[in-house]
Design an enzyme around this catalytic site. Structure first.
Site, mmCIF file in Angstrom:
data_model
loop_
_atom_site.group_PDB
_atom_site.id
_atom_site.type_symbol
_atom_site.label_atom_id
_atom_site.label_comp_id
_atom_site.label_asym_id
_atom_site.label_seq_id
_atom_site.Cartn_x
_atom_site.Cartn_y
_atom_site.Cartn_z
ATOM 1 C CE LYS A 174 8.386 21.787 -38.152
ATOM 2 N NZ LYS A 174 8.159 21.275 -36.857
HETATM 3 P P1 NAD Z 1 -2.701 22.480 -39.158
HETATM 4 O O1 NAD Z 1 -2.455 22.624 -40.616
HETATM 5 O O2 NAD Z 1 -3.444 21.413 -38.742
HETATM 6 O O3 NAD Z 1 -3.722 23.687 -38.630
HETATM 7 C C1 NAD Z 1 -3.048 25.086 -38.941
HETATM 8 C C2 NAD Z 1 -4.194 25.904 -38.419
HETATM 9 O O4 NAD Z 1 -3.860 27.455 -38.396
HETATM 10 C C3 NAD Z 1 -5.604 26.132 -39.325
HETATM 11 O O5 NAD Z 1 -6.543 26.167 -38.661
HETATM 12 C C4 NAD Z 1 -5.349 27.472 -40.294
HETATM 13 O O6 NAD Z 1 -6.415 27.773 -40.768
HETATM 14 C C5 NAD Z 1 -4.552 28.150 -39.214
HETATM 15 N N1 NAD Z 1 -4.006 29.584 -39.898
HETATM 16 C C6 NAD Z 1 -3.136 29.372 -40.814
HETATM 17 N N2 NAD Z 1 -2.715 30.595 -41.068
HETATM 18 C C7 NAD Z 1 -3.318 31.345 -40.174
HETATM 19 C C8 NAD Z 1 -3.307 32.540 -39.976
HETATM 20 N N3 NAD Z 1 -2.597 33.592 -40.833
HETATM 21 N N4 NAD Z 1 -4.186 33.411 -39.142
HETATM 22 C C9 NAD Z 1 -4.913 32.480 -38.161
HETATM 23 N N5 NAD Z 1 -5.062 31.136 -38.463
HETATM 24 C C10 NAD Z 1 -4.042 30.674 -39.355
HETATM 25 O O7 NAD Z 1 -1.422 22.824 -38.376
HETATM 26 P P2 NAD Z 1 -1.070 21.917 -36.999
HETATM 27 O O8 NAD Z 1 -0.204 20.883 -37.153
HETATM 28 O O9 NAD Z 1 -2.243 22.223 -36.091
HETATM 29 O O10 NAD Z 1 0.140 23.099 -36.133
HETATM 30 C C11 NAD Z 1 -0.142 24.264 -35.863
HETATM 31 C C12 NAD Z 1 1.180 24.841 -35.291
HETATM 32 O O11 NAD Z 1 1.620 24.004 -34.315
HETATM 33 C C13 NAD Z 1 2.269 25.160 -36.072
HETATM 34 O O12 NAD Z 1 3.209 26.350 -35.577
HETATM 35 C C14 NAD Z 1 3.016 23.738 -36.037
HETATM 36 O O13 NAD Z 1 4.367 24.042 -36.436
HETATM 37 C C15 NAD Z 1 2.793 23.604 -34.380
HETATM 38 N N6 NAD Z 1 2.917 22.202 -34.117
HETATM 39 C C16 NAD Z 1 2.408 21.185 -34.412
HETATM 40 C C17 NAD Z 1 2.441 20.037 -34.182
HETATM 41 C C18 NAD Z 1 1.834 18.747 -34.238
HETATM 42 O O14 NAD Z 1 2.002 17.664 -34.061
HETATM 43 N N7 NAD Z 1 1.237 19.141 -35.535
HETATM 44 C C19 NAD Z 1 3.452 19.598 -32.905
HETATM 45 C C20 NAD Z 1 4.283 20.678 -32.610
HETATM 46 C C21 NAD Z 1 4.000 21.905 -33.139
#
Ligand code: NAD
Length: 507
Positions: A174
């Site tokens: 990561k």
């Molecule tokens: P993203 O950047 O597309 O979206 C993040 C979201 O979280 C946004 O809506 C933002 O407003 C919200 N957010 C941020 N801080 C916040 C807070 N303090 N309180 C409430 N909401 C908050 O990110 P993503 O790719 O959707 O990833 C989200 C989670 O899923 C992360 O933990 C990431 O590690 C995990 N994840 C993502 C993927 C992927 O394929 N994108 C895969 C596995 C896990």
């Protein structure tokens, strides 16, 4: 039990590792090999930032009230940022009619601004390569203001466990850059990306370390990484698998964009089938409406579930009859004026506080934002039957203990959000073979993989070793029941350990 304030995020996350390692009596040398990352890279990238227009408040405007308006003809040359500033692209000056007094200008319809000089800026960057015994390092790139080595160590280790659970031939990594992408222009973000890859190039590769999108990054950023890595290479088409999460038009996979959310839903379906629970009409809370949260909400809503509230970094919207998810997606993701990409201001729901969000009566909570959101006190407030962890590490150790005490079911992150990395593997495979699969193909394979491994984890948790047409948990059960998070880690550790035990250690 009170949280030990001295414990780092990584140490807290490793509690599950320790529990599972003790339970299976993990080989001591294997334990030593995998309890810390292989490599922790910390480096710096520099870029030239552009000049910005900083809005003035009423007090500051007063001495400039008589300033003649400036006409900027190339309207798109002023790029809005989430903090109210504008990036002043040079083309804004083409054919413009501009009056600047003491660095201040008046742009009709936008306001009075002071020009802030751009210049070189330095950013701290990371790549933690946790383990590669099962295959090349694999893991997302995060652009966020709160990044640290401790966080990336935790997320990199999670990737090792996740790729093992998903049974794909990758290890864990990561990385990312510490900055807030909402405060930088597209060009600046691209420049940061290019410098990041420039510095990391020797450590990346389709058989070495394969980045993907995470919080704050997307397919566009993956395209820039791909170009920077492959440009000028003799056999650059053979290198297309160096990043995943690409746009489908440049070697991405059908279904990758929604794959993490799709995987979350496959886990929830399997949970529902086991509990005799019907998803039609189920009440769902979603935290985070980015890639993972919005895809999960869309797919669940299409199955007849009611998404009653969504919380993100800037607000919460609630509608007890169920939010119109497609309209919410349009409000957040298809509206260029919504610079923060937030659910706040959505007309189809009422604004409520984050504290109230946690207390809403519902069936399923999908945290899909950042880590450490479901603390002990939050877990005490929840009125749901299931927490399905779309985010990485959303539940603290205390939160976990409370969920167990309150008998709220849990689908742990390392299986729940493994859909993303699984389809990343399919993308990588398609790149290696120069193939293209349909979305139906991708989802069929994904469903089988997620549900089979979910069933193994459930068997480990209940200690019911068995073999079905879909799965075989006999090798993994440990002779006693355990909680589901530990069970998921047992599966991961047994698969990682097998490589060390069967291949041995080179000296
Ligand atoms: P993203 O950047 O597309 O979206 C993040 C979201 O979280 C946004 O809506 C933002 O407003 C919200 N957010 C941020 N801080 C916040 C807070 N303090 N309180 C409430 N909401 C908050 O990110 P993503 O790719 O959707 O990833 C989200 C989670 O899923 C992360 O933990 C990431 O590690 C995990 N994840 C993502 C993927 C992927 O394929 N994108 C895969 C596995 C896990």
């Amino acid at each position: 039990m009170a949280k030990n304030p001295k414990k780092s995020f990584y140490e807290e996350a490793m509690e599950t590792f320790d529990r599972a390692a003790d339970l299976i009596k993990l080989h001591p040398r294997v334990r030593m090999e995998i309890e810390e990352p292989d490599f922790e890279h910390i480096f710096y990238v520099t870029i030239e930032t552009r000049d910005r227009l900083v809005p003035l408040d009423e007090e500051e405007i007063r001495p400039f009230a008589d300033l003649p308006p400036s006409g900027v003809k190339a309207g798109d040359a002023l790029e809005p940022l989430a903090d109210g500033k504008f990036i002043l692209h040079r083309r804004a000056l083409l054919n413009a009619d501009i009056t600047i007094r003491q660095g201040v200008l008046n742009i009709p319809g936008k306001g009075f601004f002071r020009i802030e000089k751009g210049g070189p800026r330095k950013f701290k960057a990371y790549r933690v390569q946790h383990n590669q015994v099962r295959g090349p390092y694999k893991g997302g790139i995060r652009y966020h203001k709160d990044c640290s080595l401790d966080l990336f160590k935790t997320l990199a280790a999670d990737m090792t466990w996740k790729t093992a659970i998903a049974e794909i031939p990758f290890g864990g990594a990561k990385g990312g850059v510490r900055f807030d992408p909402l405060l930088y222009s597209k060009e600046e973000i691209e420049a940061i990306t290019l410098r990041y890859v420039y510095k990391l190039k020797g450590l990346m590769g389709p058989f070495m370390d394969i980045p993907a999108p995470d919080v704050g990054t997307n397919a566009e950023i993956m395209a820039a990484m791909l170009r920077q890595y492959t440009d000028g290479e003799r056999e650059h088409h053979a290198l297309r698998g160096v990043v995943t999460g690409k746009d489908v038009r440049i070697g991405g996979s059908e279904g990758r964009l929604k794959s993490t959310g799709q995987g979350v839903v496959y886990c929830i379906e399997e949970w529902a089938r086991d509990k005799g629970f019907t998803l039609r009409g189920a009440r769902v809370l979603v935290q985070g409406f980015g890639n993972v949260g919005s895809a999960t909400a869309e797919i669940l809503a299409a199955q007849g579930a009611k998404v009653v509230a969504v919380n993100d970094a800037f607000g919460t919207v609630h509608n007890d009859a169920g939010l119109d998810v497609m309209a919410l997606v349009a409000h957040v993701h298809e509206n260029p004026a919504n610079l923060k990409k937030t659910v706040a201001g959505f007309a189809g729901g009422t604004a409520i506080s984050k504290a109230d969000f946690w207390g809403i009566d519902a069936d399923i909570l999908v945290p899909a934002a950042l880590g450490e959101e479901i603390t002990g006190p939050v877990a005490e407030k929840l009125k749901v039957r299931l927490v399905a962890e779309g985010a990485n590490g959303p539940t603290t150790g205390d939160g976990d203990r409370v969920l167990r005490k309150r008998k709220i079911d849990l689908i742990p992150d390392i299986i729940c959000n493994a859909g993303g990395v699984t389809v990343s593997y399919y993308e990588w495979l398609q790149n290696q073979r120069l193939e293209r699969w349909t979305e139906a193909d991708v989802n069929q394979r994904l469903e089988r993989a997620i549900k089979a491994n979910y069933a193994i984890i459930r068997d480990i948790a209940r200690d019911t070793p068995q073999r079905s047409a879909l799965h075989n948990s006999r090798r993994y059960c440990v002779g006693q029941p355990t909680d589901v998070r530990t069970a998921a880690m047992v599966l991961a550790l047994k698969r990682v350990e097998a490589h060390y035990l069967l291949e041995g250690f080179s000296q």
